[in-house]
Design a protein around this motif. Structure first.
Motif, PDB file in Angstrom:
ATOM      1  N   GLY A  37      26.217  35.712  55.358  1.00 36.72           N
ATOM      2  CA  GLY A  37      25.379  34.736  54.665  1.00 36.72           C
ATOM      3  C   GLY A  37      25.340  34.968  53.166  1.00 36.72           C
ATOM      4  O   GLY A  37      25.345  34.014  52.375  1.00 36.72           O
ATOM      5  N   VAL A  38      25.318  36.236  52.752  1.00 36.20           N
ATOM      6  CA  VAL A  38      25.300  36.543  51.321  1.00 36.20           C
ATOM      7  C   VAL A  38      26.620  36.144  50.665  1.00 36.20           C
ATOM      8  O   VAL A  38      26.642  35.627  49.548  1.00 36.20           O
ATOM      9  CB  VAL A  38      25.029  38.048  51.076  1.00 36.20           C
ATOM     10  N   ILE A  39      27.721  36.372  51.359  1.00 34.77           N
ATOM     11  CA  ILE A  39      29.029  35.979  50.824  1.00 34.77           C
ATOM     12  C   ILE A  39      29.050  34.483  50.547  1.00 34.77           C
ATOM     13  O   ILE A  39      29.533  34.030  49.492  1.00 34.77           O
ATOM     14  CB  ILE A  39      30.163  36.356  51.802  1.00 34.77           C
ATOM     15  N   ASP A  40      28.520  33.692  51.470  1.00 30.62           N
ATOM     16  CA  ASP A  40      28.474  32.240  51.270  1.00 30.62           C
ATOM     17  C   ASP A  40      27.675  31.878  50.020  1.00 30.62           C
ATOM     18  O   ASP A  40      28.096  31.039  49.216  1.00 30.62           O
ATOM     19  CB  ASP A  40      27.852  31.559  52.495  1.00 30.62           C
ATOM     20  N   VAL A  41      26.512  32.505  49.858  1.00 28.28           N
ATOM     21  CA  VAL A  41      25.663  32.212  48.704  1.00 28.28           C
ATOM     22  C   VAL A  41      26.377  32.572  47.408  1.00 28.28           C
ATOM     23  O   VAL A  41      26.376  31.803  46.438  1.00 28.28           O
ATOM     24  CB  VAL A  41      24.324  32.965  48.808  1.00 28.28           C
ATOM     25  N   VAL A  42      26.996  33.740  47.370  1.00 28.26           N
ATOM     26  CA  VAL A  42      27.713  34.186  46.172  1.00 28.26           C
ATOM     27  C   VAL A  42      28.871  33.247  45.858  1.00 28.26           C
ATOM     28  O   VAL A  42      29.105  32.882  44.707  1.00 28.26           O
ATOM     29  CB  VAL A  42      28.217  35.637  46.354  1.00 28.26           C
ATOM     30  N   TRP A  43      29.568  32.817  46.883  1.00 27.18           N
ATOM     31  CA  TRP A  43      30.727  31.942  46.663  1.00 27.18           C
ATOM     32  C   TRP A  43      30.296  30.570  46.147  1.00 27.18           C
ATOM     33  O   TRP A  43      30.941  29.990  45.276  1.00 27.18           O
ATOM     34  CB  TRP A  43      31.533  31.785  47.951  1.00 27.18           C
ATOM     35  N   VAL A  44      29.196  30.053  46.672  1.00 30.05           N
ATOM     36  CA  VAL A  44      28.709  28.742  46.258  1.00 30.05           C
ATOM     37  C   VAL A  44      28.355  28.730  44.772  1.00 30.05           C
ATOM     38  O   VAL A  44      28.440  27.694  44.117  1.00 30.05           O
ATOM     39  CB  VAL A  44      27.488  28.334  47.115  1.00 30.05           C
ATOM     40  N   SER A  45      27.984  29.866  44.205  1.00 29.64           N
ATOM     41  CA  SER A  45      27.595  29.924  42.790  1.00 29.64           C
ATOM     42  C   SER A  45      28.705  29.432  41.871  1.00 29.64           C
ATOM     43  O   SER A  45      28.435  28.930  40.780  1.00 29.64           O
ATOM     44  CB  SER A  45      27.202  31.348  42.400  1.00 29.64           C
ATOM     45  N   GLY A  46      29.966  29.585  42.281  1.00 27.96           N
ATOM     46  CA  GLY A  46      31.079  29.130  41.457  1.00 27.96           C
ATOM     47  C   GLY A  46      31.123  29.791  40.090  1.00 27.96           C
ATOM     48  O   GLY A  46      31.637  29.213  39.135  1.00 27.96           O
ATOM     49  N   THR A  47      30.613  31.014  39.999  1.00 25.91           N
ATOM     50  CA  THR A  47      30.511  31.719  38.724  1.00 25.91           C
ATOM     51  C   THR A  47      31.252  33.047  38.814  1.00 25.91           C
ATOM     52  O   THR A  47      30.704  34.027  39.341  1.00 25.91           O
ATOM     53  CB  THR A  47      29.031  31.960  38.365  1.00 25.91           C
ATOM     54  N   PRO A  48      32.494  33.125  38.335  1.00 28.33           N
ATOM     55  CA  PRO A  48      33.290  34.343  38.477  1.00 28.33           C
ATOM     56  C   PRO A  48      32.610  35.603  37.957  1.00 28.33           C
ATOM     57  O   PRO A  48      32.756  36.674  38.544  1.00 28.33           O
ATOM     58  CB  PRO A  48      34.557  34.027  37.678  1.00 28.33           C
ATOM     59  N   SER A  49      31.870  35.477  36.854  1.00 26.76           N
ATOM     60  CA  SER A  49      31.220  36.653  36.271  1.00 26.76           C
ATOM     61  C   SER A  49      30.159  37.240  37.194  1.00 26.76           C
ATOM     62  O   SER A  49      29.774  38.410  37.050  1.00 26.76           O
ATOM     63  CB  SER A  49      30.582  36.299  34.923  1.00 26.76           C
ATOM     64  N   LEU A  50      29.676  36.449  38.159  1.00 32.13           N
ATOM     65  CA  LEU A  50      28.725  36.926  39.152  1.00 32.13           C
ATOM     66  C   LEU A  50      29.410  37.205  40.489  1.00 32.13           C
ATOM     67  O   LEU A  50      29.056  38.147  41.198  1.00 32.13           O
ATOM     68  CB  LEU A  50      27.613  35.897  39.352  1.00 32.13           C
ATOM     69  N   GLN A  51      30.376  36.367  40.841  1.00 30.84           N
ATOM     70  CA  GLN A  51      31.069  36.535  42.117  1.00 30.84           C
ATOM     71  C   GLN A  51      31.799  37.873  42.202  1.00 30.84           C
ATOM     72  O   GLN A  51      31.738  38.564  43.230  1.00 30.84           O
ATOM     73  CB  GLN A  51      32.082  35.394  42.316  1.00 30.84           C
TER      74      GLN A  51
END
Length: 270
Positions: free
Chosen positions: A102-116
């Motif tokens: 579930g966390v991976i999905d949330v991180v991926w949805v951010s669309g922000t490489p500097s955070l991903q």
């Protein structure tokens, strides 16, 4: 979590499109088929309230996972202790894998490489550390690692490795991973591959107490219930059954890393 992120957090696992061969519960590629959720169209703005909310949400979720991991098997608690659901520790790898997924999905949805990139590295290290702490859980293990493999390989390529669609934040030269990031990813990948081999090589039954075979579906619940019974794992050569998946752990990421590090002048880095 912001409304933009919540609205797009809809990923899942797609069922196989072809019948399973006798040697494996999956298609000819062995690994289960699924997709990462579609990311935002634009990265979160640096310093914005949305970015702060996102970071806080992921940090708190990972902290909760860490706490449940530390309380795995509810060690030190007597039978008379009554625990609330959020106070219980993980009993098997499938449970922690479901939460991490579930966390991976949330991180991926951010669309922000500097955070991903940093968050996914942190998550991958949590997975690597958690694997030896629980009995071997092949379905949960390979579904989770395949998803991380998709994420890292896509970030290294700058586009979704399955669809070819350009990722947010990778327009022009923006969002490219640094050599340090690539070296850190390779180190985590290689340690995880070793951990999987060691865990799979132990003569231990899978952790879930299932007695029937389940098919791989597009829900998260099969992260918790294994698709092989204890009897099958002990008598049916469970390790041999999953040899192809073991060999393919982070396969796509390694291919992208090899190409990328070679072009960076680190040809001999292994």
């Amino acid at each position: 979590m912001t409304s933009d992120t919540q609205a797009q957090e809809s990923g899942g696992f797609l069922p196989p499109s072809l019948p399973s061969p006798p040697e494996s519960p999956y298609t000819a590629n062995s690994a289960p088929r699924f997709e990462l959720p579609h990311p935002r169209f634009r990265p979160l703005r640096n310093g914005s309230n949305k970015e702060s909310s996102f970071i806080n949400h992921v940090d708190q979720t990972l902290l909760a996972i860490s706490r449940q991991y530390e309380k795995r098997y509810n060690l030190g608690l007597g039978d008379e202790d009554i625990l609330l659901e959020n106070e219980r520790g993980y009993d098997n790898f499938g449970e922690i894998a479901k939460d991490i997924n579930g966390v991976i999905d949330v991180v991926w949805v951010s669309g922000t490489p500097s955070l991903q990139i940093p968050f996914l590295l942190n998550i991958a290290q949590i997975v690597q550390t958690s694997l030896p702490a629980f009995p071997y859980s092949p379905l949960s293990t390979f579904k989770l690692l395949n998803k991380l493999d998709l994420a890292f390989a896509s970030l290294l390529q700058g586009s979704d490795i399955q669809t070819g669609e350009r990722l947010p934040g990778f327009e022009g030269s923006r969002g490219k991973l640094s050599t340090t990031d690539k070296v850190r990813i390779r180190g985590t990948v290689e340690r995880t591959r070793v951990a999987v081999v060691e865990v799979a090589g132990k003569d231990v039954a899978v952790d879930e107490n299932t007695s029937t075979v389940q098919s791989a579906t597009d829900t998260d619940d099969d992260m918790v219930s294994e698709d092989t019974s204890v009897t099958e794992t002990r008598e049916g050569g469970g390790h041999r059954r999953w040899e192809m998946d073991i060999a393919r752990v982070y396969e796509r990421t390694l291919v992208e890393l090899g190409t990328s590090l070679d072009s960076s002048g680190l040809r001999g880095f292994r």
